[in-house]
Design a protein around this motif. Structure first.
Motif, PDB file in Angstrom:
ATOM      1  N   TYR A 270      48.386  28.179  -3.889  1.00  0.00           N
ATOM      2  CA  TYR A 270      47.291  28.338  -4.846  1.00  0.00           C
ATOM      3  C   TYR A 270      46.412  29.498  -4.384  1.00  0.00           C
ATOM      4  N   LYS A 271      45.975  30.322  -5.311  1.00  0.00           N
ATOM      5  CA  LYS A 271      45.050  31.403  -4.991  1.00  0.00           C
ATOM      6  C   LYS A 271      43.634  30.965  -5.329  1.00  0.00           C
ATOM      7  N   VAL A 272      42.751  31.131  -4.372  1.00  0.00           N
ATOM      8  CA  VAL A 272      41.334  30.802  -4.546  1.00  0.00           C
ATOM      9  C   VAL A 272      40.550  32.085  -4.318  1.00  0.00           C
ATOM     10  N   TYR A 273      39.800  32.522  -5.324  1.00  0.00           N
ATOM     11  CA  TYR A 273      39.130  33.819  -5.276  1.00  0.00           C
ATOM     12  C   TYR A 273      37.656  33.650  -4.918  1.00  0.00           C
ATOM     13  N   SER A 274      37.192  34.534  -4.053  1.00  0.00           N
ATOM     14  CA  SER A 274      35.811  34.458  -3.575  1.00  0.00           C
ATOM     15  C   SER A 274      34.812  34.899  -4.640  1.00  0.00           C
ATOM     16  N   GLU A 275      35.223  35.776  -5.555  1.00  0.00           N
ATOM     17  CA  GLU A 275      34.276  36.340  -6.510  1.00  0.00           C
ATOM     18  C   GLU A 275      33.876  35.377  -7.622  1.00  0.00           C
ATOM     19  N   LEU A 276      34.610  34.273  -7.774  1.00  0.00           N
ATOM     20  CA  LEU A 276      34.393  33.404  -8.924  1.00  0.00           C
ATOM     21  C   LEU A 276      33.241  32.429  -8.743  1.00  0.00           C
ATOM     22  N   ASN A 277      32.634  32.386  -7.576  1.00  0.00           N
ATOM     23  CA  ASN A 277      31.470  31.538  -7.332  1.00  0.00           C
ATOM     24  C   ASN A 277      31.742  30.083  -7.740  1.00  0.00           C
ATOM     25  N   GLN A 278      32.813  29.514  -7.191  1.00  0.00           N
ATOM     26  CA  GLN A 278      33.194  28.157  -7.562  1.00  0.00           C
ATOM     27  C   GLN A 278      33.767  27.418  -6.363  1.00  0.00           C
ATOM     28  N   SER A 279      33.863  26.100  -6.520  1.00  0.00           N
ATOM     29  CA  SER A 279      34.459  25.235  -5.506  1.00  0.00           C
ATOM     30  C   SER A 279      35.783  24.715  -6.036  1.00  0.00           C
ATOM     31  N   SER A 280      36.777  24.642  -5.164  1.00  0.00           N
ATOM     32  CA  SER A 280      38.118  24.205  -5.573  1.00  0.00           C
ATOM     33  C   SER A 280      38.480  22.916  -4.872  1.00  0.00           C
ATOM     34  N   ARG A 281      38.967  21.961  -5.656  1.00  0.00           N
ATOM     35  CA  ARG A 281      39.436  20.681  -5.114  1.00  0.00           C
ATOM     36  C   ARG A 281      40.912  20.532  -5.442  1.00  0.00           C
ATOM     37  N   ILE A 282      41.676  20.222  -4.405  1.00  0.00           N
ATOM     38  CA  ILE A 282      43.117  20.002  -4.564  1.00  0.00           C
ATOM     39  C   ILE A 282      43.379  18.516  -4.330  1.00  0.00           C
ATOM     40  N   SER A 283      43.777  17.824  -5.376  1.00  0.00           N
ATOM     41  CA  SER A 283      44.101  16.396  -5.263  1.00  0.00           C
ATOM     42  C   SER A 283      45.609  16.247  -5.077  1.00  0.00           C
ATOM     43  N   VAL A 284      45.996  15.323  -4.212  1.00  0.00           N
ATOM     44  CA  VAL A 284      47.395  15.153  -3.809  1.00  0.00           C
ATOM     45  C   VAL A 284      47.878  13.759  -4.192  1.00  0.00           C
ATOM     46  N   SER A 285      48.970  13.712  -4.932  1.00  0.00           N
ATOM     47  CA  SER A 285      49.655  12.452  -5.230  1.00  0.00           C
ATOM     48  C   SER A 285      50.924  12.391  -4.389  1.00  0.00           C
ATOM     49  N   VAL A 286      51.249  11.203  -3.887  1.00  0.00           N
ATOM     50  CA  VAL A 286      52.341  11.063  -2.921  1.00  0.00           C
ATOM     51  C   VAL A 286      53.449  10.185  -3.492  1.00  0.00           C
ATOM     52  N   SER A 287      54.670  10.614  -3.292  1.00  0.00           N
ATOM     53  CA  SER A 287      55.844   9.800  -3.606  1.00  0.00           C
ATOM     54  C   SER A 287      56.718   9.726  -2.360  1.00  0.00           C
ATOM     55  N   GLU A 458      38.544  21.747  -0.854  1.00  0.00           N
ATOM     56  CA  GLU A 458      38.650  20.342  -0.461  1.00  0.00           C
ATOM     57  C   GLU A 458      40.027  19.825  -0.838  1.00  0.00           C
ATOM     58  N   VAL A 459      40.705  19.180   0.103  1.00  0.00           N
ATOM     59  CA  VAL A 459      42.031  18.596  -0.120  1.00  0.00           C
ATOM     60  C   VAL A 459      41.938  17.108   0.158  1.00  0.00           C
ATOM     61  N   HIS A 460      42.272  16.287  -0.828  1.00  0.00           N
ATOM     62  CA  HIS A 460      42.176  14.829  -0.662  1.00  0.00           C
ATOM     63  C   HIS A 460      43.232  14.142  -1.501  1.00  0.00           C
ATOM     64  N   TYR A 461      43.467  12.867  -1.189  1.00  0.00           N
ATOM     65  CA  TYR A 461      44.395  12.056  -1.980  1.00  0.00           C
ATOM     66  C   TYR A 461      43.774  11.736  -3.335  1.00  0.00           C
ATOM     67  N   LYS A 462      44.630  11.701  -4.350  1.00  0.00           N
ATOM     68  CA  LYS A 462      44.159  11.388  -5.697  1.00  0.00           C
ATOM     69  C   LYS A 462      44.041   9.881  -5.920  1.00  0.00           C
ATOM     70  N   GLU A 463      45.022   9.116  -5.420  1.00  0.00           N
ATOM     71  CA  GLU A 463      44.993   7.655  -5.538  1.00  0.00           C
ATOM     72  C   GLU A 463      45.036   7.020  -4.151  1.00  0.00           C
ATOM     73  N   ARG A 464      44.680   5.739  -4.092  1.00  0.00           N
ATOM     74  CA  ARG A 464      44.647   5.013  -2.824  1.00  0.00           C
ATOM     75  C   ARG A 464      46.004   4.448  -2.427  1.00  0.00           C
ATOM     76  N   PHE A 465      47.024   4.820  -3.130  1.00  0.00           N
ATOM     77  CA  PHE A 465      48.357   4.312  -2.820  1.00  0.00           C
ATOM     78  C   PHE A 465      49.395   5.365  -3.209  1.00  0.00           C
ATOM     79  N   ALA A 466      50.561   5.215  -2.674  1.00  0.00           N
ATOM     80  CA  ALA A 466      51.698   6.065  -3.026  1.00  0.00           C
ATOM     81  C   ALA A 466      52.732   5.223  -3.772  1.00  0.00           C
ATOM     82  N   ILE A 467      53.684   5.877  -4.386  1.00  0.00           N
ATOM     83  CA  ILE A 467      54.788   5.192  -5.063  1.00  0.00           C
ATOM     84  C   ILE A 467      56.048   5.374  -4.217  1.00  0.00           C
TER      85      ILE A 467
END
Length: 564
Positions: A270-287, A458-467
């Motif tokens: 993923y490309k995250v650009y400094s000029e956009l004045n924003q915060s990026s969150r990456i949510s992770v789902s696990v299988s 920010e990188v975090h899990y999307k759900e509290r469980f995996a499938i």
């Protein structure tokens, strides 16, 4: 002692097999016996036909994937590795101070060094095709005589403190150098969190994941919660002023999420650009895909996946461990194709270790390049530099494409003319991370604490469980046994004990025949002829004298010996 015929008659009368007693029943008429015999023969043939079909289904059974646990706990799964790469691989101010300042009195040479450094910053997969035109129109140096390219790029890249402002894991702040490591990627030198493929130093912090055990095993960090501010949080400096003056690219970072055992794949970044004045969150789902033991009865070609116990990569940057090694395989194959075609390896790989490993591992079957013995001068100039740009640009198509199966339609020769001859099946068991990125306005952060020009990730899990999924054979050994037993019981009332009983009766019959044959062999020739004569004449009234004597035998003498 009973005769074989009597022994079989008694077995048939008492056997649990349906219909067998009526075949030898004494009061049954001949046509009734024949009818029951034909019925049993038809039933036996039917069983054999169905069992053969079941065996073929068992031997060539398809593979199924079913949901094993829809709420598989996250605590049993490694938190994904996060690799962060700055778009600019060389800090311009650092390059001016360490390299260009030496040539202030030589403007032409200084310009060549500056163009060369700018070219080396772009020397990364898959951007080789854009470099030849720049090299042809600008004066550059074909090599660096002061030091190797790898050492030079390490000196000029941003350090952890120059690149990161703050780092948080599960809401707790850490010094970024304590939880991040240097990471080699096909894009260049980067930094990783929780990656087994990252560089390890003797002075690493005890907090720096993955944690090394005394036996050398690396244990990645895990997480059991989901949602905002529960995973990895990074505050990164913009580095806008550190780009080369003629660099027109957007400023920012490339973020890669991958399994801890995997080598980072820049194709999924993923490309995250400094000029956009924003915060990026990456949510992770696990299988979580787990392979059942039933898959072991198929070879790798038939099940179309491999077990990590039987196939692992053994080079430094492609570690020997459980992983979704398909991506590792393609990265490794690109690296080997580069060496084969251009006789060099990219500067961002540990050439000394990897070339020696390739020479020692000719038995790997993932890529045909391993069939060739690789012998290089370790101290020689084997790192890909500006002099290799023309060659690298010519193999750009080869590095993007892998060989397709000849059985697949749609891959025409004019469509893909150049490709890597790689064979990269996927593993049977692996953990898959599905990522999703969302951008938000960064107005929630206190500007008094952080400078205005920063990038928040920010990188975090999307759900509290995996499938959890189970990959297994659609037709198992248990299914085969049930089919065998069901068919035998339906048509003949046969069970496993009945089969053992039949084998026992056959064995006893053979023993009886052998005993009888041995007893006959002990008789004299005249006695054997007499027994044969009685069988042929079917004269069973042995208590009376025989009226027709066999030729050549004196009846009274034989009668005295046999005493019939």
């Amino acid at each position: 002692m009973k005769s074989v015929k009597t022994f079989w008659s008694e077995y048939c009368e008492k056997s649990s097999l349906h219909g067998l007693r009526y075949v030898v029943h004494k009061e049954a008429t001949p046509w009734e016996r024949l009818l029951w015999a034909v019925l049993m023969a038809v039933a036996s043939v039917t069983i054999l036909v169905h069992l053969y079909a079941s065996w073929k289904t068992f031997s060539y059974s398809s593979i199924q994937i079913v949901v094993d646990d829809p709420r598989f706990p996250l605590s049993k799964i490694d938190f994904p590795a996060v690799t962060i790469c700055s778009i600019n691989k060389i800090l311009y101010l650092k390059a001016k101070r360490l390299v260009l300042s030496k040539y202030e009195n030589e403007p032409e040479l200084k310009k060549k060094y500056e163009n060369s450094l700018y070219t080396m910053e772009f020397l990364q997969y898959p951007y080789y095709k854009e470099l030849p035109s720049f090299v042809e129109s600008n004066p550059v140096l074909t090599n660096f005589s002061l030091e190797t390219i790898s050492d030079l790029m390490l000196k000029l890249m941003p350090t952890v403190d120059e690149m990161f402002d703050s780092c948080y894991w599960r809401g707790t702040g850490f010094n970024c150098s304590e939880i991040l490591r240097l990471q080699r990627t096909e894009e260049g030198f980067c930094y990783s969190f929780n990656s087994k493929t990252s560089e390890r130093m003797a002075n690493d912090s005890e907090f720096n994941p993955p944690i090394a055990k005394p036996n050398g095993k690396l244990i990645p960090l895990k997480n059991n919660v989901a949602g905002k501010m529960t995973g990895l949080e990074l505050i990164m400096k913009s580095l806008i002023t550190e780009y080369f003056p003629n660099d027109k690219r957007s400023k920012g970072y490339n973020i890669m999420i991958h399994t801890p055992e995997d080598f980072p794949d820049i194709a999924s970044s993923y490309k995250v650009y400094s000029e956009l004045n924003q915060s990026s969150r990456i949510s992770v789902s696990v299988s979580h895909i787990r392979a059942d033991e039933s898959l072991h009865r198929l070879d790798e070609k038939e099940r179309k996946c491999f077990f990590y116990e039987t196939r692992t990569t053994t080079t430094k940057n492609f570690p020997s461990s459980r992983s979704n090694a398909e991506d590792n395989c393609y990265s490794e194959c690109r690296l080997k194709s580069t060496y084969k075609m251009c006789n060099c390896t990219p500067y961002y790989f540990d050439m000394k270790v990897m070339i020696l490993k390739w020479s020692a591992n000719k038995k790997l079957k993932r890529c045909d390049w391993t069939k060739h013995s690789i012998s290089v001068d370790i101290e020689g100039k084997q790192q890909c530099g500006i002099e290799h740009i023309q060659c690298l640009s010519k193999i750009k198509v080869l590095q993007h494409n892998a060989r397709a199966s000849d059985e697949e339609f749609g891959f025409l020769k004019w469509n893909v003319q150049d490709f890597m001859n790689c064979s990269c099946p996927h593993p049977c068991s692996f953990v898959g991370y599905t990522t999703e990125i969302r951008n938000y306005a960064k107005d929630f952060l206190a500007y008094t604490k952080f400078p205005h020009a920063y990038t928040h990730i920010e990188v975090h899990y999307k759900e509290r469980f995996a499938i959890s999924y189970l990959r297994s054979m659609k037709y198992t050994t248990q299914d085969l046994l049930v089919t065998f037993g069901g068919m035998a019981s339906l048509f003949l009332g046969c069970s496993l004990v009945s089969v053992v009983e039949l084998i026992y009766v056959i064995y006893k019959s053979l023993i009886m025949l052998k005993h009888k044959y041995t007893k006959v062999q002990t008789l004299s020739k005249h006695e054997q002829q007499l027994i044969l004569y009685r069988r042929q004449r079917k004269t069973y009234h042995f208590c009376k004298p025989l009226y027709i004597k066999p030729p050549g035998i004196t009846l009274p003498e034989v009668c005295e010996k046999v005493k019939y």
